[in-house]
Design a protein around this motif. Structure first.
Motif, mmCIF file in Angstrom:
data_model
loop_
_atom_site.group_PDB
_atom_site.id
_atom_site.type_symbol
_atom_site.label_atom_id
_atom_site.label_comp_id
_atom_site.label_asym_id
_atom_site.label_seq_id
_atom_site.Cartn_x
_atom_site.Cartn_y
_atom_site.Cartn_z
ATOM 1 N N LYS A 298 0.818 -1.222 0.000
ATOM 2 C CA LYS A 298 0.000 0.000 0.000
ATOM 3 C C LYS A 298 0.847 1.266 0.000
ATOM 4 N N ASP A 299 2.115 1.168 0.413
ATOM 5 C CA ASP A 299 2.969 2.351 0.303
ATOM 6 C C ASP A 299 3.591 2.468 -1.103
ATOM 7 N N GLY A 300 3.158 1.601 -1.995
ATOM 8 C CA GLY A 300 3.624 1.710 -3.382
ATOM 9 C C GLY A 300 4.886 0.915 -3.670
ATOM 10 N N SER A 301 5.513 0.348 -2.629
ATOM 11 C CA SER A 301 6.771 -0.345 -2.898
ATOM 12 C C SER A 301 6.513 -1.698 -3.568
ATOM 13 N N SER A 302 7.509 -2.117 -4.324
ATOM 14 C CA SER A 302 7.375 -3.329 -5.129
ATOM 15 C C SER A 302 7.676 -4.573 -4.292
ATOM 16 N N LEU A 303 7.379 -5.717 -4.853
ATOM 17 C CA LEU A 303 7.613 -6.972 -4.136
ATOM 18 C C LEU A 303 8.425 -7.956 -4.967
ATOM 19 N N TYR A 304 8.761 -9.053 -4.302
ATOM 20 C CA TYR A 304 9.545 -10.132 -4.922
ATOM 21 C C TYR A 304 8.958 -10.536 -6.280
ATOM 22 N N ALA A 305 7.629 -10.741 -6.308
ATOM 23 C CA ALA A 305 6.983 -11.196 -7.553
ATOM 24 C C ALA A 305 7.045 -10.116 -8.641
ATOM 25 N N THR A 306 6.907 -8.851 -8.225
ATOM 26 C CA THR A 306 6.968 -7.752 -9.200
ATOM 27 C C THR A 306 8.303 -7.798 -9.937
ATOM 28 N N ASP A 308 10.273 -10.425 -10.212
ATOM 29 C CA ASP A 308 10.389 -11.636 -11.034
ATOM 30 C C ASP A 308 9.666 -11.470 -12.369
ATOM 31 N N ILE A 309 8.492 -10.825 -12.330
ATOM 32 C CA ILE A 309 7.746 -10.606 -13.579
ATOM 33 C C ILE A 309 8.547 -9.682 -14.498
ATOM 34 N N SER A 310 9.079 -8.615 -13.917
ATOM 35 C CA SER A 310 9.884 -7.681 -14.718
ATOM 36 C C SER A 310 11.107 -8.381 -15.295
ATOM 37 N N ALA A 311 11.734 -9.222 -14.469
ATOM 38 C CA ALA A 311 12.947 -9.919 -14.916
ATOM 39 C C ALA A 311 12.627 -10.866 -16.073
ATOM 40 N N ALA A 312 11.502 -11.547 -15.985
ATOM 41 C CA ALA A 312 11.146 -12.500 -17.047
ATOM 42 C C ALA A 312 10.941 -11.753 -18.365
#
Ligand code: ARG
Length: 561
Positions: A298-306, A308-312
Protein backbone atom coordinates in the motif's frame (compact mmCIF):
# COMPACT_ATOMS: atom_id res chain seq x y z
CA UNK A 1 21.16 -52.89 -31.36
CA UNK A 2 17.63 -53.12 -30.11
CA UNK A 3 16.51 -50.91 -33.00
CA UNK A 4 18.22 -53.23 -35.40
CA UNK A 5 16.37 -56.19 -33.95
CA UNK A 6 13.12 -54.23 -34.24
CA UNK A 7 13.87 -53.39 -37.88
CA UNK A 8 14.59 -57.02 -38.57
CA UNK A 9 11.43 -58.28 -36.92
CA UNK A 10 9.26 -55.71 -38.64
CA UNK A 11 10.25 -57.14 -42.01
CA UNK A 12 8.69 -60.45 -41.06
CA UNK A 13 5.74 -59.49 -38.89
CA UNK A 14 2.64 -57.82 -40.32
CA UNK A 15 0.12 -55.80 -38.40
CA UNK A 16 2.46 -54.53 -35.69
CA UNK A 17 4.00 -51.06 -35.56
CA UNK A 18 7.72 -50.79 -34.88
CA UNK A 19 7.08 -48.99 -31.61
CA UNK A 20 4.87 -51.85 -30.52
CA UNK A 21 7.45 -54.46 -31.45
CA UNK A 22 10.02 -52.48 -29.53
CA UNK A 23 7.86 -52.48 -26.42
CA UNK A 24 7.42 -56.24 -26.64
CA UNK A 25 11.16 -56.99 -26.73
CA UNK A 26 12.68 -58.02 -23.42
CA UNK A 27 16.18 -58.36 -22.06
CA UNK A 28 16.69 -62.02 -21.03
CA UNK A 29 17.49 -62.59 -17.37
CA UNK A 30 20.71 -64.52 -18.09
CA UNK A 31 23.49 -63.79 -20.60
CA UNK A 32 23.42 -67.39 -21.87
CA UNK A 33 19.88 -66.71 -23.06
CA UNK A 34 21.06 -64.09 -25.48
CA UNK A 35 20.82 -60.31 -25.64
CA UNK A 36 17.20 -59.78 -26.63
CA UNK A 37 14.12 -61.93 -26.35
CA UNK A 38 10.97 -61.55 -28.38
CA UNK A 39 7.98 -63.16 -26.65
CA UNK A 40 5.41 -64.33 -29.18
CA UNK A 41 2.37 -64.27 -26.89
CA UNK A 42 0.85 -61.09 -28.26
CA UNK A 43 1.25 -62.37 -31.79
CA UNK A 44 -0.43 -65.60 -30.78
CA UNK A 45 -3.68 -63.75 -30.12
CA UNK A 46 -3.62 -62.08 -33.51
CA UNK A 47 -2.51 -65.09 -35.53
CA UNK A 48 -4.41 -67.69 -33.51
CA UNK A 49 -1.35 -69.91 -33.28
CA UNK A 50 0.62 -71.21 -30.31
CA UNK A 51 3.57 -68.96 -29.33
CA UNK A 52 6.24 -71.69 -29.74
CA UNK A 53 4.99 -72.37 -33.24
CA UNK A 54 5.15 -68.69 -34.15
CA UNK A 55 8.67 -68.49 -32.73
CA UNK A 56 9.70 -71.51 -34.76
CA UNK A 57 8.18 -70.21 -38.00
CA UNK A 58 9.79 -66.84 -37.54
CA UNK A 59 13.19 -68.39 -36.89
CA UNK A 60 12.92 -70.34 -40.14
CA UNK A 61 11.90 -67.30 -42.15
CA UNK A 62 14.36 -64.74 -40.80
CA UNK A 63 17.64 -64.45 -42.63
CA UNK A 64 20.32 -63.98 -40.02
CA UNK A 65 22.05 -60.59 -40.45
CA UNK A 66 25.72 -59.83 -39.71
CA UNK A 67 25.18 -58.22 -36.35
CA UNK A 68 23.70 -61.39 -34.91
CA UNK A 69 25.54 -64.59 -34.18
CA UNK A 70 22.43 -66.66 -33.52
CA UNK A 71 18.65 -66.60 -33.43
CA UNK A 72 17.30 -69.32 -31.17
CA UNK A 73 13.79 -70.52 -30.35
CA UNK A 74 13.29 -70.90 -26.61
CA UNK A 75 9.73 -71.99 -25.89
CA UNK A 76 7.39 -69.17 -26.85
CA UNK A 77 10.32 -66.82 -27.24
CA UNK A 78 12.63 -65.98 -30.06
CA UNK A 79 16.01 -65.09 -28.62
CA UNK A 80 18.64 -63.02 -30.36
CA UNK A 81 22.36 -63.36 -29.77
CA UNK A 82 24.30 -60.30 -30.79
CA UNK A 83 27.61 -60.78 -32.55
CA UNK A 84 29.61 -59.33 -29.71
CA UNK A 85 32.70 -58.25 -31.52
CA UNK A 86 30.60 -56.43 -34.12
CA UNK A 87 28.69 -54.81 -31.34
CA UNK A 88 31.86 -53.78 -29.52
CA UNK A 89 33.22 -52.29 -32.69
CA UNK A 90 30.12 -50.28 -33.26
CA UNK A 91 30.25 -48.77 -29.78
CA UNK A 92 33.92 -47.92 -30.00
CA UNK A 93 33.54 -46.47 -33.51
CA UNK A 94 30.74 -44.30 -32.25
CA UNK A 95 32.97 -42.98 -29.54
CA UNK A 96 35.95 -42.43 -31.83
CA UNK A 97 33.89 -40.65 -34.47
CA UNK A 98 32.46 -38.10 -32.08
CA UNK A 99 34.15 -34.97 -30.82
CA UNK A 100 31.48 -34.46 -28.17
CA UNK A 101 30.68 -38.00 -27.12
CA UNK A 102 27.43 -38.18 -25.19
CA UNK A 103 26.41 -34.72 -26.37
CA UNK A 104 24.60 -33.42 -29.41
CA UNK A 105 23.78 -30.22 -31.21
CA UNK A 106 20.06 -30.29 -30.51
CA UNK A 107 20.38 -26.89 -28.83
CA UNK A 108 22.31 -25.11 -31.52
CA UNK A 109 20.96 -21.63 -32.06
CA UNK A 110 18.87 -21.80 -28.90
CA UNK A 111 19.37 -19.98 -25.61
CA UNK A 112 18.44 -21.19 -22.17
CA UNK A 113 18.44 -18.92 -19.15
CA UNK A 114 19.14 -20.53 -15.82
CA UNK A 115 18.43 -18.50 -12.71
CA UNK A 116 20.19 -20.18 -9.83
CA UNK A 117 22.13 -19.62 -6.63
CA UNK A 118 20.66 -16.12 -6.22
CA UNK A 119 21.52 -15.62 -2.53
CA UNK A 120 20.25 -12.70 -0.53
CA UNK A 121 22.53 -9.76 0.11
CA UNK A 122 23.32 -9.21 3.78
CA UNK A 123 22.31 -12.77 4.59
CA UNK A 124 24.62 -15.72 4.87
CA UNK A 125 25.17 -18.05 1.96
CA UNK A 126 23.63 -21.07 3.59
CA UNK A 127 23.46 -24.71 2.64
CA UNK A 128 20.13 -24.28 0.85
CA UNK A 129 21.81 -21.85 -1.51
CA UNK A 130 24.59 -24.34 -1.92
CA UNK A 131 22.06 -26.73 -3.36
CA UNK A 132 20.59 -24.35 -5.96
CA UNK A 133 24.13 -23.34 -6.89
CA UNK A 134 25.26 -26.90 -7.45
CA UNK A 135 22.10 -28.09 -9.20
CA UNK A 136 21.94 -24.98 -11.40
CA UNK A 137 25.56 -25.32 -12.39
CA UNK A 138 25.07 -28.94 -13.35
CA UNK A 139 21.99 -28.17 -15.42
CA UNK A 140 24.02 -25.49 -17.19
CA UNK A 141 26.78 -27.98 -18.03
CA UNK A 142 24.30 -30.58 -19.26
CA UNK A 143 22.55 -28.13 -21.57
CA UNK A 144 25.81 -26.79 -22.83
CA UNK A 145 26.81 -30.32 -23.78
CA UNK A 146 23.66 -30.50 -25.88
CA UNK A 147 24.73 -27.43 -27.81
CA UNK A 148 22.56 -24.81 -26.13
CA UNK A 149 23.82 -21.36 -25.38
CA UNK A 150 23.23 -20.91 -21.67
CA UNK A 151 22.94 -17.62 -19.78
CA UNK A 152 23.87 -18.21 -16.16
CA UNK A 153 21.98 -15.67 -14.13
CA UNK A 154 22.48 -14.87 -10.49
CA UNK A 155 19.27 -13.09 -9.48
CA UNK A 156 20.74 -11.64 -6.31
CA UNK A 157 18.26 -10.83 -3.58
CA UNK A 158 19.52 -7.27 -3.38
CA UNK A 159 16.32 -5.23 -3.20
CA UNK A 160 13.33 -5.02 -0.93
CA UNK A 161 12.09 -3.47 2.31
CA UNK A 162 14.67 -5.40 4.34
CA UNK A 163 17.30 -2.97 3.07
CA UNK A 164 15.37 -0.09 4.62
CA UNK A 165 15.57 -1.96 7.93
CA UNK A 166 19.28 -2.59 7.49
CA UNK A 167 19.98 1.06 6.84
CA UNK A 168 18.09 2.07 9.97
CA UNK A 169 19.88 -0.63 11.97
CA UNK A 170 23.25 0.42 10.63
CA UNK A 171 22.66 4.07 11.39
CA UNK A 172 21.56 3.28 14.95
CA UNK A 173 23.80 0.44 16.04
CA UNK A 174 26.30 -0.30 13.34
CA UNK A 175 29.87 0.72 12.83
CA UNK A 176 31.89 0.94 9.67
CA UNK A 177 34.76 -1.06 11.17
CA UNK A 178 32.53 -3.89 12.39
CA UNK A 179 30.88 -4.25 8.98
CA UNK A 180 34.21 -4.07 7.23
CA UNK A 181 35.76 -6.73 9.48
CA UNK A 182 32.89 -9.12 9.99
CA UNK A 183 30.96 -8.64 6.75
CA UNK A 184 27.68 -10.48 6.40
CA UNK A 185 27.61 -11.82 9.92
CA UNK A 186 27.69 -8.26 11.27
CA UNK A 187 24.90 -7.24 8.89
CA UNK A 188 22.86 -10.21 10.06
CA UNK A 189 23.31 -9.36 13.67
CA UNK A 190 22.24 -5.72 13.32
CA UNK A 191 19.29 -6.95 11.29
CA UNK A 192 18.25 -9.24 14.13
CA UNK A 193 18.67 -6.36 16.53
CA UNK A 194 16.37 -4.27 14.37
CA UNK A 195 13.59 -6.81 14.77
CA UNK A 196 14.03 -7.04 18.52
CA UNK A 197 14.00 -3.27 18.88
CA UNK A 198 11.11 -2.76 16.49
CA UNK A 199 8.92 -4.85 18.77
CA UNK A 200 9.41 -2.27 21.48
CA UNK A 201 9.51 0.70 19.15
CA UNK A 202 7.21 0.04 16.16
CA UNK A 203 8.00 3.41 14.57
CA UNK A 204 11.30 1.90 13.50
CA UNK A 205 9.34 0.06 10.85
CA UNK A 206 8.05 3.32 9.42
CA UNK A 207 11.55 4.65 9.34
CA UNK A 208 12.71 1.54 7.51
CA UNK A 209 9.92 1.85 4.98
CA UNK A 210 10.87 5.45 4.39
CA UNK A 211 14.48 4.45 3.71
CA UNK A 212 13.44 1.81 1.24
CA UNK A 213 11.20 4.34 -0.51
CA UNK A 214 14.23 6.60 -0.70
CA UNK A 215 16.15 3.77 -2.31
CA UNK A 216 13.40 3.22 -4.82
CA UNK A 217 13.52 6.91 -5.70
CA UNK A 218 17.26 6.98 -6.20
CA UNK A 219 18.31 8.79 -3.00
CA UNK A 220 22.09 9.00 -3.05
CA UNK A 221 22.82 8.34 0.61
CA UNK A 222 20.46 5.39 0.79
CA UNK A 223 21.87 3.90 -2.37
CA UNK A 224 25.48 4.30 -1.33
CA UNK A 225 24.94 2.43 1.95
CA UNK A 226 22.95 -0.23 0.11
CA UNK A 227 25.64 -0.59 -2.51
CA UNK A 228 28.28 -0.98 0.15
CA UNK A 229 26.30 -3.81 1.79
CA UNK A 230 25.91 -5.40 -1.59
CA UNK A 231 29.62 -5.24 -2.42
CA UNK A 232 30.57 -6.71 0.93
CA UNK A 233 28.10 -9.54 0.51
CA UNK A 234 29.11 -10.26 -3.04
CA UNK A 235 32.72 -10.58 -1.96
CA UNK A 236 31.72 -13.36 0.42
CA UNK A 237 29.55 -15.07 -2.18
CA UNK A 238 32.41 -14.99 -4.65
CA UNK A 239 34.58 -16.89 -2.21
CA UNK A 240 32.09 -19.75 -2.28
CA UNK A 241 31.79 -19.65 -6.08
CA UNK A 242 35.50 -19.67 -6.34
CA UNK A 243 35.81 -22.77 -4.18
CA UNK A 244 33.18 -24.48 -6.29
CA UNK A 245 34.68 -23.30 -9.58
CA UNK A 246 31.38 -21.70 -10.55
CA UNK A 247 30.85 -18.57 -12.65
CA UNK A 248 27.90 -16.49 -13.78
CA UNK A 249 27.22 -14.48 -16.89
CA UNK A 250 25.02 -12.00 -15.10
CA UNK A 251 24.61 -10.69 -11.59
CA UNK A 252 21.55 -8.66 -12.51
CA UNK A 253 19.74 -9.10 -9.21
CA UNK A 254 16.42 -7.78 -8.02
CA UNK A 255 17.71 -4.19 -7.84
CA UNK A 256 18.40 -4.25 -11.55
CA UNK A 257 14.66 -4.13 -12.17
CA UNK A 258 13.97 -1.09 -10.02
CA UNK A 259 13.62 1.20 -13.02
CA UNK A 260 11.80 -1.41 -15.09
CA UNK A 261 8.89 -2.17 -12.81
CA UNK A 262 6.78 0.95 -13.39
CA UNK A 263 6.27 0.00 -17.02
CA UNK A 264 5.33 -3.52 -16.05
CA UNK A 265 2.79 -2.30 -13.50
CA UNK A 266 1.35 0.00 -16.18
CA UNK A 267 1.06 -2.94 -18.55
CA UNK A 268 -0.71 -5.01 -15.90
CA UNK A 269 -3.18 -2.17 -15.38
CA UNK A 270 -3.72 -1.71 -19.12
CA UNK A 271 -4.46 -5.38 -19.47
CA UNK A 272 -7.04 -5.10 -16.71
CA UNK A 273 -5.28 -7.49 -14.40
CA UNK A 274 -4.78 -5.25 -11.36
CA UNK A 275 -7.22 -5.12 -8.47
CA UNK A 276 -6.72 -2.70 -5.61
CA UNK A 277 -7.19 -4.33 -2.24
CA UNK A 278 -6.61 -2.38 0.93
CA UNK A 279 -4.44 0.07 -0.98
CA UNK A 280 -2.24 -2.71 -2.33
CA UNK A 281 -2.21 -3.69 -6.00
CA UNK A 282 -2.72 -7.36 -6.64
CA UNK A 283 -3.53 -9.79 -9.42
CA UNK A 284 -6.45 -11.88 -8.28
CA UNK A 285 -5.89 -15.59 -8.89
CA UNK A 286 -9.01 -17.00 -7.21
CA UNK A 287 -10.07 -18.60 -10.43
CA UNK A 288 -6.88 -20.63 -10.42
CA UNK A 289 -7.13 -21.62 -6.77
CA UNK A 290 -4.17 -19.55 -5.76
CA UNK A 291 -3.81 -16.61 -3.41
CA UNK A 292 -3.37 -13.26 -5.18
CA UNK A 293 -0.02 -12.27 -6.64
CA UNK A 294 1.12 -9.13 -4.81
CA UNK A 295 2.41 -6.42 -7.13
CA UNK A 296 2.73 -3.34 -4.88
CA UNK A 297 2.25 -2.78 -1.17
CA UNK A 298 0.00 0.00 0.00
CA UNK A 299 2.97 2.35 0.30
CA UNK A 300 3.62 1.71 -3.38
CA UNK A 301 6.77 -0.35 -2.90
CA UNK A 302 7.37 -3.33 -5.13
CA UNK A 303 7.61 -6.97 -4.14
CA UNK A 304 9.54 -10.13 -4.92
CA UNK A 305 6.98 -11.20 -7.55
CA UNK A 306 6.97 -7.75 -9.20
CA UNK A 307 10.69 -8.08 -9.74
CA UNK A 308 10.39 -11.64 -11.03
CA UNK A 309 7.75 -10.61 -13.58
CA UNK A 310 9.88 -7.68 -14.72
CA UNK A 311 12.95 -9.92 -14.92
CA UNK A 312 11.15 -12.50 -17.05
CA UNK A 313 9.99 -9.82 -19.53
CA UNK A 314 13.47 -8.37 -19.63
CA UNK A 315 15.09 -11.76 -20.19
CA UNK A 316 12.68 -12.70 -22.94
CA UNK A 317 13.47 -9.44 -24.71
CA UNK A 318 17.22 -9.62 -24.10
CA UNK A 319 17.98 -13.31 -24.61
CA UNK A 320 14.94 -14.60 -26.47
CA UNK A 321 15.23 -17.76 -24.40
CA UNK A 322 13.67 -21.02 -25.43
CA UNK A 323 13.48 -21.91 -21.75
CA UNK A 324 13.99 -19.94 -18.57
CA UNK A 325 14.74 -22.21 -15.63
CA UNK A 326 14.52 -21.24 -11.96
CA UNK A 327 16.26 -23.41 -9.38
CA UNK A 328 15.00 -22.82 -5.84
CA UNK A 329 13.78 -24.69 -2.79
CA UNK A 330 10.40 -26.38 -3.00
CA UNK A 331 8.96 -23.86 -0.54
CA UNK A 332 8.87 -21.30 -3.36
CA UNK A 333 6.66 -23.45 -5.55
CA UNK A 334 3.57 -21.30 -5.04
CA UNK A 335 5.45 -18.08 -5.72
CA UNK A 336 6.51 -19.33 -9.12
CA UNK A 337 3.13 -20.83 -9.96
CA UNK A 338 1.52 -17.47 -9.17
CA UNK A 339 3.66 -15.22 -11.25
CA UNK A 340 3.97 -17.71 -14.13
CA UNK A 341 0.17 -17.48 -14.22
CA UNK A 342 0.39 -13.68 -14.31
CA UNK A 343 2.68 -13.90 -17.36
CA UNK A 344 0.12 -16.19 -18.99
CA UNK A 345 -2.71 -13.79 -18.18
CA UNK A 346 -0.69 -10.98 -19.72
CA UNK A 347 -1.04 -12.92 -22.94
CA UNK A 348 2.52 -14.13 -23.38
CA UNK A 349 2.51 -17.60 -24.83
CA UNK A 350 6.08 -18.15 -23.65
CA UNK A 351 4.79 -18.54 -20.10
CA UNK A 352 5.05 -22.26 -20.86
CA UNK A 353 8.81 -21.91 -21.27
CA UNK A 354 9.18 -20.75 -17.67
CA UNK A 355 10.20 -23.72 -15.58
CA UNK A 356 10.52 -23.95 -11.85
CA UNK A 357 13.01 -26.61 -10.78
CA UNK A 358 12.48 -27.19 -7.06
CA UNK A 359 14.59 -29.16 -4.64
CA UNK A 360 14.18 -30.57 -1.13
CA UNK A 361 15.67 -29.64 2.20
CA UNK A 362 19.18 -30.10 3.48
CA UNK A 363 19.79 -31.46 6.94
CA UNK A 364 22.75 -32.58 8.94
CA UNK A 365 22.87 -36.08 10.37
CA UNK A 366 22.53 -35.79 14.09
CA UNK A 367 21.97 -32.07 13.88
CA UNK A 368 20.10 -29.45 12.02
CA UNK A 369 21.38 -27.22 9.30
CA UNK A 370 18.41 -24.98 9.24
CA UNK A 371 16.15 -23.84 11.99
CA UNK A 372 12.84 -22.10 11.93
CA UNK A 373 14.80 -18.91 12.28
CA UNK A 374 16.70 -19.41 9.09
CA UNK A 375 19.59 -21.41 7.87
CA UNK A 376 22.47 -21.10 10.22
CA UNK A 377 25.21 -23.14 8.68
CA UNK A 378 27.44 -21.32 6.24
CA UNK A 379 28.14 -23.09 2.97
CA UNK A 380 31.73 -21.98 3.13
CA UNK A 381 32.26 -23.79 6.43
CA UNK A 382 30.86 -27.03 5.06
CA UNK A 383 33.15 -26.85 2.03
CA UNK A 384 36.20 -26.10 4.14
CA UNK A 385 35.39 -28.89 6.54
CA UNK A 386 35.10 -31.35 3.70
CA UNK A 387 38.48 -30.36 2.30
CA UNK A 388 40.09 -30.69 5.73
CA UNK A 389 38.61 -34.10 6.29
CA UNK A 390 39.99 -35.29 2.94
CA UNK A 391 43.35 -33.77 3.81
CA UNK A 392 43.57 -35.88 6.91
CA UNK A 393 42.50 -39.01 5.05
CA UNK A 394 45.31 -38.38 2.55
CA UNK A 395 47.76 -37.71 5.36
CA UNK A 396 46.84 -41.03 6.89
CA UNK A 397 46.61 -43.22 3.79
CA UNK A 398 48.89 -41.71 1.19
CA UNK A 399 51.16 -39.02 2.64
CA UNK A 400 53.53 -39.23 -0.34
CA UNK A 401 50.84 -38.17 -2.80
CA UNK A 402 52.08 -35.32 -5.01
CA UNK A 403 50.18 -32.04 -4.93
CA UNK A 404 48.10 -33.11 -1.95
CA UNK A 405 46.51 -29.73 -1.51
CA UNK A 406 44.94 -29.65 -4.97
CA UNK A 407 43.76 -33.23 -4.67
CA UNK A 408 42.16 -32.52 -1.28
CA UNK A 409 40.27 -29.61 -2.81
CA UNK A 410 39.11 -31.61 -5.82
CA UNK A 411 37.96 -34.51 -3.70
CA UNK A 412 36.63 -32.50 -0.76
CA UNK A 413 34.53 -30.24 -2.97
CA UNK A 414 33.68 -33.12 -5.29
CA UNK A 415 32.30 -35.12 -2.38
CA UNK A 416 29.86 -32.34 -1.52
CA UNK A 417 28.86 -31.81 -5.14
CA UNK A 418 28.27 -35.50 -5.65
CA UNK A 419 26.31 -35.93 -2.45
CA UNK A 420 24.14 -32.96 -3.36
CA UNK A 421 23.39 -34.35 -6.80
CA UNK A 422 23.19 -38.09 -6.22
CA UNK A 423 19.58 -38.24 -5.12
CA UNK A 424 16.65 -36.87 -7.07
CA UNK A 425 16.61 -33.18 -6.41
CA UNK A 426 13.16 -33.19 -4.87
CA UNK A 427 14.40 -35.51 -2.12
CA UNK A 428 15.92 -34.12 1.05
CA UNK A 429 19.68 -34.32 1.37
CA UNK A 430 21.33 -35.46 4.57
CA UNK A 431 24.84 -34.42 5.37
CA UNK A 432 26.37 -37.52 6.82
CA UNK A 433 30.12 -37.09 6.67
CA UNK A 434 30.82 -40.77 6.99
CA UNK A 435 28.74 -41.50 3.92
CA UNK A 436 29.79 -38.50 1.86
CA UNK A 437 33.48 -39.23 2.21
CA UNK A 438 33.35 -43.00 1.94
CA UNK A 439 35.68 -44.16 -0.82
CA UNK A 440 33.72 -47.38 -1.32
CA UNK A 441 30.18 -46.09 -1.40
CA UNK A 442 28.14 -44.42 -4.09
CA UNK A 443 30.12 -41.26 -3.65
CA UNK A 444 32.20 -38.64 -5.38
CA UNK A 445 35.45 -39.96 -3.90
CA UNK A 446 34.62 -43.46 -5.16
CA UNK A 447 34.14 -42.31 -8.73
CA UNK A 448 37.18 -40.05 -8.60
CA UNK A 449 39.20 -42.90 -7.19
CA UNK A 450 38.09 -45.11 -10.07
CA UNK A 451 39.16 -42.40 -12.47
CA UNK A 452 42.58 -42.18 -10.80
CA UNK A 453 42.87 -45.96 -11.02
CA UNK A 454 42.25 -45.81 -14.78
CA UNK A 455 44.84 -43.06 -15.05
CA UNK A 456 47.35 -45.13 -13.12
CA UNK A 457 46.79 -48.20 -15.33
CA UNK A 458 47.50 -46.12 -18.40
CA UNK A 459 50.58 -44.55 -16.84
CA UNK A 460 51.97 -48.01 -16.14
CA UNK A 461 51.28 -49.21 -19.66
CA UNK A 462 52.93 -46.19 -21.24
CA UNK A 463 52.65 -46.06 -25.02
CA UNK A 464 50.07 -48.18 -26.77
CA UNK A 465 48.57 -48.05 -30.20
CA UNK A 466 44.96 -47.69 -31.11
CA UNK A 467 44.42 -50.97 -32.89
CA UNK A 468 41.71 -52.90 -31.16
CA UNK A 469 41.02 -56.59 -31.55
CA UNK A 470 37.27 -56.66 -31.06
CA UNK A 471 37.15 -60.41 -30.65
CA UNK A 472 38.90 -59.85 -27.32
CA UNK A 473 36.05 -57.81 -25.96
CA UNK A 474 33.30 -60.40 -25.93
CA UNK A 475 33.66 -61.53 -22.32
CA UNK A 476 30.99 -60.56 -19.85
CA UNK A 477 32.85 -57.80 -18.01
CA UNK A 478 34.03 -56.08 -21.21
CA UNK A 479 30.58 -56.30 -22.71
CA UNK A 480 28.97 -54.88 -19.60
CA UNK A 481 31.42 -52.00 -19.61
CA UNK A 482 30.82 -51.34 -23.29
CA UNK A 483 27.08 -51.26 -22.71
CA UNK A 484 27.61 -48.55 -20.11
CA UNK A 485 29.78 -46.61 -22.52
CA UNK A 486 27.10 -46.90 -25.18
CA UNK A 487 24.43 -45.58 -22.85
CA UNK A 488 26.06 -42.23 -22.16
CA UNK A 489 24.24 -40.11 -24.77
CA UNK A 490 20.86 -41.41 -23.72
CA UNK A 491 21.73 -40.65 -20.11
CA UNK A 492 22.73 -37.05 -20.85
CA UNK A 493 19.58 -36.49 -22.87
CA UNK A 494 17.39 -37.95 -20.15
CA UNK A 495 19.06 -35.79 -17.49
CA UNK A 496 18.46 -32.68 -19.62
CA UNK A 497 14.83 -33.51 -20.34
CA UNK A 498 14.09 -34.19 -16.70
CA UNK A 499 16.34 -31.40 -15.40
CA UNK A 500 17.76 -34.04 -13.14
CA UNK A 501 21.53 -34.18 -12.60
CA UNK A 502 21.08 -37.24 -10.37
CA UNK A 503 20.70 -39.26 -13.56
CA UNK A 504 24.29 -38.35 -14.46
CA UNK A 505 25.56 -39.02 -10.93
CA UNK A 506 23.98 -42.45 -10.91
CA UNK A 507 25.38 -43.20 -14.31
CA UNK A 508 28.86 -42.22 -13.11
CA UNK A 509 28.59 -44.79 -10.34
CA UNK A 510 27.35 -47.48 -12.76
CA UNK A 511 30.17 -46.75 -15.16
CA UNK A 512 32.73 -46.81 -12.34
CA UNK A 513 31.37 -50.11 -11.05
CA UNK A 514 31.48 -51.74 -14.48
CA UNK A 515 34.98 -50.45 -14.93
CA UNK A 516 36.10 -51.87 -11.60
CA UNK A 517 34.63 -55.23 -12.51
CA UNK A 518 36.42 -55.11 -15.85
CA UNK A 519 39.64 -54.14 -14.09
CA UNK A 520 39.23 -57.05 -11.73
CA UNK A 521 38.23 -59.69 -14.30
CA UNK A 522 40.39 -58.69 -17.24
CA UNK A 523 44.07 -58.26 -16.59
CA UNK A 524 45.19 -55.29 -18.56
CA UNK A 525 48.94 -54.97 -18.33
CA UNK A 526 49.86 -58.37 -19.80
CA UNK A 527 52.68 -59.59 -22.11
CA UNK A 528 50.42 -60.10 -25.12
CA UNK A 529 50.33 -56.66 -26.71
CA UNK A 530 47.21 -57.52 -28.64
CA UNK A 531 45.31 -57.96 -25.40
CA UNK A 532 47.14 -55.17 -23.62
CA UNK A 533 46.48 -52.54 -26.27
CA UNK A 534 42.89 -53.55 -26.80
CA UNK A 535 42.14 -53.25 -23.10
CA UNK A 536 44.17 -50.05 -22.72
CA UNK A 537 41.94 -48.45 -25.32
CA UNK A 538 38.84 -49.40 -23.38
CA UNK A 539 40.41 -48.01 -20.20
CA UNK A 540 41.16 -44.74 -21.97
CA UNK A 541 37.62 -44.43 -23.29
CA UNK A 542 36.12 -45.15 -19.88
CA UNK A 543 38.47 -42.67 -18.27
CA UNK A 544 37.45 -39.89 -20.60
CA UNK A 545 33.74 -40.55 -20.11
CA UNK A 546 34.13 -40.64 -16.32
CA UNK A 547 35.82 -37.28 -16.50
CA UNK A 548 33.16 -35.89 -18.77
CA UNK A 549 30.29 -37.17 -16.63
CA UNK A 550 31.80 -35.81 -13.43
CA UNK A 551 32.44 -32.56 -15.29
CA UNK A 552 28.69 -32.32 -15.89
CA UNK A 553 28.27 -32.39 -12.12
CA UNK A 554 30.83 -29.61 -11.74
CA UNK A 555 33.58 -31.93 -10.52
CA UNK A 556 37.18 -32.22 -11.57
CA UNK A 557 39.30 -35.37 -11.42
CA UNK A 558 42.77 -35.84 -9.95
CA UNK A 559 45.04 -38.10 -12.02
CA UNK A 560 46.45 -39.57 -8.85
CA UNK A 561 44.80 -40.17 -5.51
N1 ARG B 1 16.89 -14.84 -3.44
C1 ARG B 1 15.94 -15.91 -3.37
C2 ARG B 1 16.20 -16.75 -2.12
O1 ARG B 1 17.28 -16.73 -1.60
C3 ARG B 1 16.02 -16.83 -4.54
C4 ARG B 1 15.76 -16.18 -5.87
C5 ARG B 1 15.40 -17.17 -6.92
N2 ARG B 1 15.21 -16.59 -8.21
C6 ARG B 1 14.15 -15.85 -8.57
N3 ARG B 1 14.14 -15.34 -9.76
N4 ARG B 1 13.14 -15.67 -7.77
O2 ARG B 1 15.33 -17.46 -1.67
Amino acid sequence: MKNKVVDLLSQYIDGFEKAELESIIEIPPKPEMGDFAFPCFKLAKVYHKAPPLIAKELSEKIEQPDFLSEIRVMGGYLNFFVDKSQYAKKIVDNYLNSDNYGGSDEGSGKTICIDYSSPNVAKNFHVGHLRTTIIGNSIYKIYEKLGYHVERINHLGDWGTQFGKLIVAYKRWGSKEAVETNGISELMSIYVKFHDEAEKEPSLNDEARAWFTKMEHGDEEALSIWKWFRDISLKEFLRVYDMLGIEFDSYAGESFYNDKMAAVIEELKDKGLITVSDGAQIVNLDEYNMPPCLITKKDGSSLYATRDISAALYRKKTYDFSKCIYVTGLEQKLHFAQWFKVIELMGYDWYKDLIHVPYGLVSLKGGKLSTRHGNVIYAEDILKESIQKIESIIEEKNPELPDKETVAKQVGIGAILFNTLYNQRIKDVVFDWEKILNFDGETGPYVQYTYARAASVLRKIGDYDTTIDYSLLTDEASMALLKEIERYSAVVKDAADKLEPSIIARYAVDLAQSFNKFYHDCQINVEDTNIKYTRANIVAITKSILKDALGLLGMTCPEQM
